[in-house]
Every structure is written in C-alpha cells, then in structure tokens.
Design a protein around this motif. Structure first.
Motif, PDB file in Angstrom:
ATOM      1  N   ILE A   1      54.483  48.197  50.750  1.00 10.43           N
ATOM      2  CA  ILE A   1      54.284  48.104  52.194  1.00 10.43           C
ATOM      3  C   ILE A   1      53.824  49.443  52.760  1.00 10.43           C
ATOM      4  O   ILE A   1      52.958  49.490  53.639  1.00 10.43           O
ATOM      5  N   LYS A   2      54.372  50.531  52.247  1.00 12.21           N
ATOM      6  CA  LYS A   2      53.953  51.850  52.725  1.00 12.21           C
ATOM      7  C   LYS A   2      52.467  52.072  52.445  1.00 12.21           C
ATOM      8  O   LYS A   2      51.740  52.597  53.282  1.00 12.21           O
ATOM      9  N   THR A   3      52.007  51.650  51.281  1.00 11.40           N
ATOM     10  CA  THR A   3      50.601  51.776  50.925  1.00 11.40           C
ATOM     11  C   THR A   3      49.721  50.937  51.843  1.00 11.40           C
ATOM     12  O   THR A   3      48.628  51.358  52.222  1.00 11.40           O
TER      13      THR A   3
ATOM     14  N   ARG B   1      57.397  37.222  60.887  1.00 14.84           N
ATOM     15  CA  ARG B   1      56.893  36.817  59.567  1.00 14.84           C
ATOM     16  C   ARG B   1      57.614  37.585  58.463  1.00 14.84           C
ATOM     17  O   ARG B   1      57.962  37.019  57.431  1.00 14.84           O
ATOM     18  N   MET B   2      57.848  38.885  58.679  1.00 18.49           N
ATOM     19  CA  MET B   2      58.590  39.680  57.686  1.00 18.49           C
ATOM     20  C   MET B   2      60.004  39.149  57.539  1.00 18.49           C
ATOM     21  O   MET B   2      60.509  39.028  56.417  1.00 18.49           O
TER      22      MET B   2
ATOM     23  N   ASP C   1      41.153  35.047  49.732  1.00 16.70           N
ATOM     24  CA  ASP C   1      40.225  36.165  49.590  1.00 16.70           C
ATOM     25  C   ASP C   1      40.928  37.499  49.819  1.00 16.70           C
ATOM     26  O   ASP C   1      40.647  38.486  49.143  1.00 16.70           O
ATOM     27  N   ILE C   2      41.838  37.525  50.776  1.00 18.58           N
ATOM     28  CA  ILE C   2      42.576  38.755  51.068  1.00 18.58           C
ATOM     29  C   ILE C   2      43.475  39.117  49.895  1.00 18.58           C
ATOM     30  O   ILE C   2      43.562  40.286  49.503  1.00 18.58           O
ATOM     31  N   VAL C   3      44.136  38.134  49.314  1.00 17.54           N
ATOM     32  CA  VAL C   3      44.995  38.382  48.151  1.00 17.54           C
ATOM     33  C   VAL C   3      44.162  38.969  47.015  1.00 17.54           C
ATOM     34  O   VAL C   3      44.562  39.954  46.385  1.00 17.54           O
ATOM     35  N   GLU C   4      42.997  38.379  46.759  1.00 18.29           N
ATOM     36  CA  GLU C   4      42.130  38.889  45.693  1.00 18.29           C
ATOM     37  C   GLU C   4      41.647  40.298  46.008  1.00 18.29           C
ATOM     38  O   GLU C   4      41.578  41.149  45.126  1.00 18.29           O
TER      39      GLU C   4
ATOM     40  N   ASP D   1      47.776  35.022  64.362  1.00 20.15           N
ATOM     41  CA  ASP D   1      47.533  34.312  63.100  1.00 20.15           C
ATOM     42  C   ASP D   1      47.012  35.261  62.027  1.00 20.15           C
ATOM     43  O   ASP D   1      47.385  35.162  60.858  1.00 20.15           O
ATOM     44  N   VAL D   2      46.155  36.183  62.433  1.00 22.01           N
ATOM     45  CA  VAL D   2      45.584  37.139  61.476  1.00 22.01           C
ATOM     46  C   VAL D   2      46.690  37.980  60.853  1.00 22.01           C
ATOM     47  O   VAL D   2      46.753  38.129  59.624  1.00 22.01           O
ATOM     48  N   ILE D   3      47.581  38.526  61.676  1.00 23.05           N
ATOM     49  CA  ILE D   3      48.618  39.419  61.146  1.00 23.05           C
ATOM     50  C   ILE D   3      49.615  38.656  60.282  1.00 23.05           C
ATOM     51  O   ILE D   3      50.085  39.169  59.265  1.00 23.05           O
ATOM     52  N   GLU D   4      49.922  37.412  60.634  1.00 17.56           N
ATOM     53  CA  GLU D   4      50.843  36.621  59.809  1.00 17.56           C
ATOM     54  C   GLU D   4      50.233  36.341  58.441  1.00 17.56           C
ATOM     55  O   GLU D   4      50.890  36.484  57.405  1.00 17.56           O
ATOM     56  N   ARG D   5      48.974  35.941  58.425  1.00 17.69           N
ATOM     57  CA  ARG D   5      48.303  35.671  57.146  1.00 17.69           C
ATOM     58  C   ARG D   5      48.123  36.945  56.342  1.00 17.69           C
ATOM     59  O   ARG D   5      48.227  36.929  55.116  1.00 17.69           O
ATOM     60  N   LEU D   6      47.848  38.031  57.037  1.00 15.36           N
ATOM     61  CA  LEU D   6      47.655  39.304  56.346  1.00 15.36           C
ATOM     62  C   LEU D   6      48.941  39.764  55.667  1.00 15.36           C
ATOM     63  O   LEU D   6      48.913  40.187  54.504  1.00 15.36           O
ATOM     64  N   PHE D   7      50.075  39.662  56.362  1.00 19.34           N
ATOM     65  CA  PHE D   7      51.336  40.064  55.745  1.00 19.34           C
ATOM     66  C   PHE D   7      51.645  39.200  54.523  1.00 19.34           C
ATOM     67  O   PHE D   7      52.039  39.718  53.479  1.00 19.34           O
ATOM     68  N   THR D   8      51.442  37.903  54.643  1.00 22.00           N
ATOM     69  CA  THR D   8      51.685  37.013  53.513  1.00 22.00           C
ATOM     70  C   THR D   8      50.772  37.372  52.344  1.00 22.00           C
ATOM     71  O   THR D   8      51.215  37.420  51.192  1.00 22.00           O
ATOM     72  N   ALA D   9      49.516  37.665  52.647  1.00 23.61           N
ATOM     73  CA  ALA D   9      48.571  38.045  51.588  1.00 23.61           C
ATOM     74  C   ALA D   9      48.980  39.358  50.927  1.00 23.61           C
ATOM     75  O   ALA D   9      48.895  39.497  49.704  1.00 23.61           O
ATOM     76  N   VAL D  10      49.435  40.313  51.738  1.00 22.91           N
ATOM     77  CA  VAL D  10      49.880  41.599  51.185  1.00 22.91           C
ATOM     78  C   VAL D  10      51.046  41.384  50.215  1.00 22.91           C
ATOM     79  O   VAL D  10      51.079  41.949  49.125  1.00 22.91           O
TER      80      VAL D  10
END
Length: 116
Positions: free
Chosen positions: A64-66, A87-88, A3-6, A34-43
């Motif tokens: 990433i700047k955006t 994660r990065m 959902d985050i990717v979409e 967990d939230v930040i790891e999934r969020l970075f992957t989704a970004v």
C-alpha cells in the motif's frame, strides 16, 4: 479492473500507471467514487499474498505504501476518500488476515496525503 490488475502485476511505474488509468477513465467516464473503489480492489488483487498470517501485515503495508501515490491521484474529493476508507474496511473484514490492518492502513494513507 482486470487491466489495472495486470498493469500493477507487471510492476509498471506509478506515474505511467496513473496516466494509463486516467486515459481509461476519460474513454469510459465513471464517478470518482467507483474509480477509487475499483482501483483499491485492483491494487490488492495485483499481489500474491504470503500464506503466513504474521508476514501478511508487513507485505500489505509495503504494498500500500508503494501504491499510495496511485490511490492519491484518484482520491481527490471527500466522497472518494470516504469510499476508499469504506472499501478498505470491507476488504479487511472480508479477508480476515487483514482485519487488524485497517487502522494502520488509514494512518499510512493519511501520512502519505492520500486521505485528509
């Protein structure tokens, strides 16, 4: 994460994306790490990366700047910030085109007050 990717692929404004993700986290509580790891992957998964390695660096830095405010909204504790950096680092190692970008990404997120 899908959902985050979409959400990001649809170029939803960052404040709306933050509200949407926070609402999701409230419904299904999970640790901030967990939230930040999934969020970075989704970004990172939300964009179609250029095929030319020399153009990927600029594209990734702009992307990433955006999305730095989005990451910053969820990387509010030291463990979450460490998890984001790990994660990065793993992402850059797994995707060889990003290998040389890790240092630049960390500096950019530091300047954007995502990392302290």
């Amino acid at each position: 994460q899908k959902d985050i990717v979409e959400l990001l692929a649809a170029e939803t404004p960052v404040p709306q994306a933050i509200d949407h993700i926070k609402a999701f986290v409230e419904k299904a509580p999970m640790p901030e790490v967990d939230v930040i790891e999934r969020l970075f992957t989704a970004v990172m998964d939300a964009v179609e990366w250029n095929k030319k390695p020399d153009l990927i660096a600029d594209q990734a830095l702009r992307h990433i700047k955006t999305n730095a405010p989005l990451l910053g909204a969820f990387a509010t504790t030291e463990p979450a910030q460490v998890a984001l950096m790990v994660r990065m680092q793993n992402y850059c190692y797994d995707n060889q085109n990003f290998l040389k970008l890790y240092n630049k990404l960390v500096v950019m997120l530091y300047k954007a007050d995502v990392l302290t």
